[in-house]
Structures are given as C-alpha cells and as structure tokens.
Design an enzyme around this catalytic site. Structure first.
Site, PDB file in Angstrom:
ATOM      1  N   LYS A 119      -3.865  60.815 -32.679  1.00 24.25           N
ATOM      2  CA  LYS A 119      -3.358  59.434 -32.702  1.00 24.25           C
ATOM      3  C   LYS A 119      -3.616  58.797 -34.071  1.00 24.25           C
ATOM      4  CE  LYS A 119      -7.710  57.773 -30.669  1.00 24.25           C
ATOM      5  NZ  LYS A 119      -8.383  57.417 -29.394  1.00 24.25           N
ATOM      6  N   TYR A 156     -15.224  40.323 -60.368  1.00 23.92           N
ATOM      7  CA  TYR A 156     -15.046  38.998 -59.756  1.00 23.92           C
ATOM      8  C   TYR A 156     -16.385  38.354 -59.438  1.00 23.92           C
ATOM      9  CZ  TYR A 156     -10.005  39.574 -58.945  1.00 23.92           C
ATOM     10  OH  TYR A 156      -8.655  39.721 -59.094  1.00 23.92           O
TER      11      TYR A 156
HETATM   12  C1  LIG Z   1      -9.441  58.242 -29.118  1.00 23.55           C
HETATM   13  C2  LIG Z   1      -9.625  58.885 -27.794  1.00 23.55           C
HETATM   14  C3  LIG Z   1     -10.150  60.179 -27.696  1.00 23.55           C
HETATM   15  C4  LIG Z   1     -10.771  60.899 -28.878  1.00 23.55           C
HETATM   16  O1  LIG Z   1     -12.028  60.300 -29.119  1.00 23.55           O
HETATM   17  P1  LIG Z   1     -13.012  60.770 -30.268  1.00 23.55           P
HETATM   18  O2  LIG Z   1     -14.218  59.928 -30.060  1.00 23.55           O
HETATM   19  O3  LIG Z   1     -12.326  60.465 -31.563  1.00 23.55           O
HETATM   20  O4  LIG Z   1     -13.266  62.215 -30.091  1.00 23.55           O
HETATM   21  C5  LIG Z   1     -10.142  60.790 -26.452  1.00 23.55           C
HETATM   22  N1  LIG Z   1      -9.686  60.133 -25.357  1.00 23.55           N
HETATM   23  C6  LIG Z   1      -9.216  58.865 -25.409  1.00 23.55           C
HETATM   24  C7  LIG Z   1      -8.734  58.205 -24.168  1.00 23.55           C
HETATM   25  C8  LIG Z   1      -9.173  58.195 -26.630  1.00 23.55           C
HETATM   26  O5  LIG Z   1      -8.713  56.941 -26.682  1.00 23.55           O
END
Ligand SMILES: *Cc1c(COP(=O)(O)O)cnc(C)c1O
Length: 344
Positions: free
Chosen positions: A33, A242
C-alpha cells in the site's frame, strides 16, 4: 544535478521477505500500500512476485489497479478498504479481492458481483476497520456460504510484545473465527514476531519488508545521497540558515546540500541528525529548509560532492526518532523529487 538520489535495494527487500517468511510455517503475503511504502509499488510488487509472493495487499482499489497492471493476471491483490461504492467495475475488470468490512459492503459485493472472490475483515478490538462481533455473528453463516478467500483482523499494539492487548485481540479473533473453513490472517510485521499463535494461515508484513522497526533484523532498503550544491567559509560569529539558529564558534566550512523537508526530511529533525561522507558523520546545522540543508564539513578537510542521509546505520528509524515519528512515516513521505534507482 541538484536532486537527491534514492536507491532502493530490491535484493534486500527480497531477503527481508524471505527472513519474515522463514519465521512462520504459513504463507507470507506482502503489503504494498501507499506506493509500496513510498518505494514504488510496481517495482516492489514485481520483485516480490518474482521471489515467490502470490498474495498482495493494498489500502485502496486504485492502488490495486496499479499493482495489477504491474503484475498481470495471477497473483491475488487484496484491498483493505473493501468494496467501496464506485469501485465495482475496477474490482471486476482487474480481478481484485476486497476485504469487506461491514454488512453494507458485503451486500454491495454479493449483489453487484455475485460469485466473485472477497475476504472479510473483522474488528478484534482496534476499532478501525472490520465487522464487530455482533455484526459478524448475524452475517457469519451467509458469508460462509459464499466461501470467503480470507478472514482477517489487525492488531493495534503488535509492536509492543508486552502489551496485554495482543492476547486480548488474539482471543477475540479466535472466538469470532472458530470452526470456519476459510483461511485466517491476523499478523502484520509485529504479529509475525509475536510467535506462532499469531500466524494462522497467512501473514501480511509491510514495514519489515522495507527495512523498518519492529523487524530489528531487517536490512535497510532505502538509501539516500544528496548532492552538495555549494561550500563556503564561515567566520566565527556568522550564522547559517533561516532564523539564524546556528552560529559558527570557529572558522567553519559549510556545505549546502540539495534536499529538504519537501523531500520528506522533516524540518523538526533539525540538528538532531548528521549526514555522512563514507563513515564520517558531518553535523546538520541550522534549520532544514524546503530544498536545502546546511552541513558542517569543517572536520572533513575536503569539499564532498555528495553526502548520505539514509544509510546502513542511519536508517529510517533513526531519522524517525530524531523527528518524533515512526519509520513508516519517513518512508511514505520521501516523495516524488528523488532520482530513484533500483538495484537488485
Ligand atoms: C498496513 C497494514 C499491514 C502491514 O503492517 P506493517 O506493520 O507495515 O507490517 C497489515 N495489515 C493491515 C490491515 C494494515 O493496515
């Protein structure tokens, strides 16, 4: 060239997946994702598919479409946000698998795409996504008849093995899924490390693949080198950047490097970090600007051509600590201005 170089080590990505896979006796998926945690979903997914990953997860259907384009038909692409209104054609045409998280979503799915695969997301205590126990009890029999591809839930405190919430959610998940035929999944990266009770049939690691905490054995995947635009001598009493937050105490050599908070290097890190010339640390000085950072290179004895900010040792989690955030946020904030290179 005045853009920083982001090198993504695909071989390290694969080794991280293999190392997480070796910790369980079940199937290991990959979460890609948010554009593969900022590192490029298409490249990341293709590489992992080449290493044997058959199941992928993304947050939104649009992300799933991009991953399908990269992978072609075959691998399962699962959508955490489920079957949202307006997504039906994409789910159908691109063979995506929504993780339905409410009665409404389930009805939308079975009515608009009868017979097409879906999973079910349950809420075991995080109160973010998924059906509540009572909702699920009412729907469970109907859902079972449709042979869901997966029943999943997500842990809210898996990065903290001592937290009693883990066992509480595990018990709730078991209670809600006892006796089901469908494969089950509870663990992301943190859950894998909690041990085999949490593994079920499929794990869904994300951050550990990309080299982040809580997978302490992970190899770093992202490396960033920043070109030096200009070097200058600064006299004692002169200031840099800055708001004049840094004042030279000695005759100094100051390098200005070509990246800043617009590249996901948080301004709040300020002088809490260094950049590296090989293994030599050079302190960041003054305020981090949008596109530039000041560096004290006096002790180097030469003007460097580039300096490294993400290295084997100064990892995304080190930057995150300096910024009061987590490695996930550093990775997903890196942004579009980098000259991206993939090594394998
Ligand atoms: C983002 C997510 C994961 C992966 O989690 P990590 O902590 O990055 O391994 C797995 N399941 C769900 C539902 C998520 O939202």
């Amino acid at each position: 060239m005045a853009t920083a170089k982001l090198t993504i080590d695909l071989a390290a990505l694969v080794r991280n997946w293999q190392a997480l896979d070796a910790k369980t006796n079940c199937e290991t998926a990959a979460v890609v994702k948010a554009d593969g945690y900022g590192l490029g979903a298409a490249r990341v997914a293709r590489t992992l598919a080449g290493a044997g990953v058959r199941k992928f997860f993304v947050a939104a259907t649009e992300e799933g479409a991009e991953v399908r384009q990269a992978l072609g038909p075959g691998p399962e692409i699962n959508i955490f946000s489920g079957h949202m209104s307006g997504d039906t054609d994409m789910i159908n045409d691109l063979q995506l698998t929504p993780m339905v998280n409410s009665i409404d979503q389930m009805l939308r799915h079975v009515e608009s795409l009868p017979g097409r695969p879906f999973g079910v997301q349950l809420d075991s205590g995080m109160n973010r996504l998924g059906m509540e126990p009572a909702e699920w009890a009412a729907l469970r029999e109907i859902a079972e008849q449709q042979a869901p591809t997966l029943i999943m839930s997500h842990l809210s405190c898996a990065d903290d093995p001592e937290n009693p919430m883990n066992a509480q959610q595990l018990a709730a998940f078991i209670e809600m899924t006892e006796g089901l035929e469908a494969p089950r999944s509870l663990a992301a990266t943190g859950g894998i490390l909690l041990g085999k009770d949490y593994h079920f049939d499929l794990t869904r690691p994300g951050v550990g693949l990309y080299g982040g905490t809580p997978f302490e054995e992970a190899e770093p995947v992202a490396h960033v080198s920043i070109p030096v635009i200009q070097c200058r001598d600064v006299e004692p009493g002169e200031t840099v950047g800055y708001s004049n937050t840094w004042t030279a105490k000695r005759p100094s050599r100051v390098a200005t490097i070509a990246a800043g908070y617009a590249d996901g290097l948080p301004r709040i890190m300020g002088e809490n970090i260094s950049v590296y010339h090989g293994s030599t640390a050079c302190p960041v000085i003054g305020r981090i600007s949008m596109d530039m950072i000041g560096v004290d290179v006096t002790d180097l004895g030469e003007d460097p051509r580039e300096l490294d900010i993400l290295t084997e040792d100064q990892t995304v989690d080190v930057l995150a600590d300096a910024a009061g955030t987590i490695g996930y946020e550093i990775l997903t904030s890196l942004g579009g201005r980098y000259d991206r290179r993939y090594t394998s």
